[in-house]
Write a protein that holds these residues in place. Structure first.
Motif, PDB file in Angstrom:
ATOM      1  N   PRO A 132     -12.772   4.983  -7.366  1.00 10.62           N
ATOM      2  CA  PRO A 132     -11.163   5.244  -7.848  1.00 10.62           C
ATOM      3  C   PRO A 132     -10.424   5.409  -6.690  1.00 10.62           C
ATOM      4  O   PRO A 132     -10.630   6.200  -5.806  1.00 10.62           O
ATOM      5  N   VAL A 133      -9.177   5.064  -6.911  1.00  7.80           N
ATOM      6  CA  VAL A 133      -8.062   5.342  -6.206  1.00  7.80           C
ATOM      7  C   VAL A 133      -7.013   6.370  -7.009  1.00  7.80           C
ATOM      8  O   VAL A 133      -6.606   6.151  -8.101  1.00  7.80           O
ATOM      9  N   TYR A 134      -6.769   7.539  -6.343  1.00  9.76           N
ATOM     10  CA  TYR A 134      -5.932   8.483  -6.858  1.00  9.76           C
ATOM     11  C   TYR A 134      -4.792   9.028  -5.881  1.00  9.76           C
ATOM     12  O   TYR A 134      -5.362   9.202  -4.873  1.00  9.76           O
ATOM     13  N   ARG A 135      -3.596   8.525  -6.345  1.00  6.82           N
ATOM     14  CA  ARG A 135      -2.612   9.305  -5.213  1.00  6.82           C
ATOM     15  C   ARG A 135      -2.701   8.577  -3.896  1.00  6.82           C
ATOM     16  O   ARG A 135      -2.501   9.239  -2.852  1.00  6.82           O
ATOM     17  N   ALA A 136      -2.886   7.328  -3.965  1.00  5.97           N
ATOM     18  CA  ALA A 136      -3.013   6.359  -2.607  1.00  5.97           C
ATOM     19  C   ALA A 136      -4.240   6.632  -1.979  1.00  5.97           C
ATOM     20  O   ALA A 136      -4.456   6.122  -0.801  1.00  5.97           O
ATOM     21  N   GLY A 195      -4.740   1.961 -10.272  1.00  5.02           N
ATOM     22  CA  GLY A 195      -3.884   1.296 -11.474  1.00  5.02           C
ATOM     23  C   GLY A 195      -3.131   0.342 -11.262  1.00  5.02           C
ATOM     24  O   GLY A 195      -2.670  -0.475 -12.162  1.00  5.02           O
ATOM     25  N   SER A 196      -2.743   0.050  -9.892  1.00  3.59           N
ATOM     26  CA  SER A 196      -1.826  -1.107  -9.653  1.00  3.59           C
ATOM     27  C   SER A 196      -2.337  -1.510  -8.363  1.00  3.59           C
ATOM     28  O   SER A 196      -3.148  -1.122  -7.469  1.00  3.59           O
ATOM     29  N   GLU A 197      -1.407  -2.866  -8.003  1.00  4.55           N
ATOM     30  CA  GLU A 197      -1.710  -3.452  -6.593  1.00  4.55           C
ATOM     31  C   GLU A 197      -1.332  -2.498  -5.303  1.00  4.55           C
ATOM     32  O   GLU A 197      -1.605  -2.682  -4.286  1.00  4.55           O
ATOM     33  N   VAL A 216      -6.046   0.573   0.208  1.00  6.20           N
ATOM     34  CA  VAL A 216      -7.103   1.683   0.637  1.00  6.20           C
ATOM     35  C   VAL A 216      -8.222   1.352   1.264  1.00  6.20           C
ATOM     36  O   VAL A 216      -8.890   2.008   1.730  1.00  6.20           O
ATOM     37  N   ILE A 217      -8.696   0.043   0.869  1.00  5.67           N
ATOM     38  CA  ILE A 217     -10.057  -0.408   1.500  1.00  5.67           C
ATOM     39  C   ILE A 217      -9.852  -0.517   3.033  1.00  5.67           C
ATOM     40  O   ILE A 217     -10.634   0.110   3.728  1.00  5.67           O
ATOM     41  N   MET A 246     -18.513  -4.933   5.713  1.00 12.19           N
ATOM     42  CA  MET A 246     -18.445  -6.435   5.421  1.00 12.19           C
ATOM     43  C   MET A 246     -16.962  -6.696   5.600  1.00 12.19           C
ATOM     44  O   MET A 246     -16.065  -5.954   5.267  1.00 12.19           O
ATOM     45  N   SER A 247     -16.646  -8.147   5.912  1.00  8.70           N
ATOM     46  CA  SER A 247     -15.246  -8.351   6.313  1.00  8.70           C
ATOM     47  C   SER A 247     -14.367  -8.292   5.121  1.00  8.70           C
ATOM     48  O   SER A 247     -13.291  -8.043   5.345  1.00  8.70           O
ATOM     49  N   LEU A 248     -14.887  -8.658   4.016  1.00 10.52           N
ATOM     50  CA  LEU A 248     -13.962  -8.601   2.657  1.00 10.52           C
ATOM     51  C   LEU A 248     -14.429  -7.433   1.858  1.00 10.52           C
ATOM     52  O   LEU A 248     -15.391  -7.222   1.656  1.00 10.52           O
ATOM     53  N   GLY A 249     -13.435  -6.682   1.363  1.00 13.00           N
ATOM     54  CA  GLY A 249     -13.795  -5.646   0.397  1.00 13.00           C
ATOM     55  C   GLY A 249     -13.089  -6.335  -0.995  1.00 13.00           C
ATOM     56  O   GLY A 249     -12.579  -7.321  -1.169  1.00 13.00           O
ATOM     57  N   VAL A 250     -13.373  -5.515  -2.105  1.00 13.40           N
ATOM     58  CA  VAL A 250     -13.157  -5.891  -3.354  1.00 13.40           C
ATOM     59  C   VAL A 250     -12.188  -4.900  -4.126  1.00 13.40           C
ATOM     60  O   VAL A 250     -12.595  -3.598  -4.118  1.00 13.40           O
ATOM     61  N   TYR A 251     -11.010  -5.066  -4.478  1.00 10.90           N
ATOM     62  CA  TYR A 251     -10.069  -4.351  -5.001  1.00 10.90           C
ATOM     63  C   TYR A 251      -9.687  -4.797  -6.275  1.00 10.90           C
ATOM     64  O   TYR A 251      -9.361  -6.014  -6.649  1.00 10.90           O
ATOM     65  N   ALA A 252      -9.774  -3.797  -7.513  1.00 10.73           N
ATOM     66  CA  ALA A 252      -9.228  -4.073  -8.782  1.00 10.73           C
ATOM     67  C   ALA A 252      -8.298  -2.975  -9.393  1.00 10.73           C
ATOM     68  O   ALA A 252      -8.495  -2.145  -9.110  1.00 10.73           O
TER      69      ALA A 252
END
Length: 191
Positions: free
Chosen positions: A85-89, A119-121, A126-127, A143-149
């Motif tokens: 998860p991402v918290y505070r960038a 929480g948002s784009e 971060v990846i 890997m060249s691509l990461g996945v952000y949701a």
């Protein structure tokens, strides 16, 4: 061609702290999609189970046995899916501390699919700016691509509902499969 096809040990690290989390759903979905395309042995390291113990010490020998096993599981993986998860960038401090306890050269050349949820784009980089440098330190093969949701990609019961995110997962896996298959082939050649 051979009696027992080689199996890839794919370790999935979920940095989400809740028993049910968007991060865990994300990495589970990636793992399930890989398992549909490749013979894998999935193992999970879930911060929802070990997170409370990670920050207790700087010496891994003082950690509870199940946390030491989790560290060893990551260190001996053929390939990794790592989600946070991402918290505070950025990723949480306990996520970083867990990887501070990983042996420095244990992950050299290990393929890693990077994933994060926030929480948002606004946190989507971060990846590239946080995770990729961390795993470059370990000399992994990210890997060249990461996945952000983001939160809007999930239903209230933590299912992925965004078709574009599912397409991104599919493309990420498509790009990773040749590398994962090569590892399986190397295992077969050794045996």
């Amino acid at each position: 061609m051979f009696e027992h096809p080689p199996t890839l040990r794919l370790v999935v690290v979920s940095g989400g702290f809740g028993m049910q989390s968007k991060t865990e759903t994300l990495v589970q979905t990636i793992a399930d999609e890989i398992a549909k395309r490749l013979s894998v042995e999935l193992e999970f390291v879930k911060f929802s189970e070990i997170g409370g113990f990670i920050g207790q010490t700087f010496d891994r020998k003082q950690l509870p046995e199940h946390v030491q096993i989790a560290l060893h599981t990551v260190e001996t993986a053929d390939a990794l899916i790592v989600g946070t998860p991402v918290y505070r960038a950025s990723y949480p401090g306990l996520f970083k501390h867990f990887f501070d306890l990983i042996e420095q050269f244990a992950l050299v050349n290990v393929p890693v699919i990077l994933a994060a949820s926030g929480g948002s784009e606004r946190h989507s980089l971060v990846i590239e700016h946080q995770l990729r440098p961390l795993f470059s330190f370990f000399q992994t093969q990210t890997m060249s691509l990461g996945v952000y949701a983001t939160d809007k990609d999930f239903s209230s019961d933590y299912r992925i509902i965004n078709h574009e995110l599912l397409e991104r997962i599919s493309l990420t896996i498509q790009r990773a499969l040749p590398i994962l298959r090569a590892i399986k082939l190397r295992h077969f050649m050794k045996n």
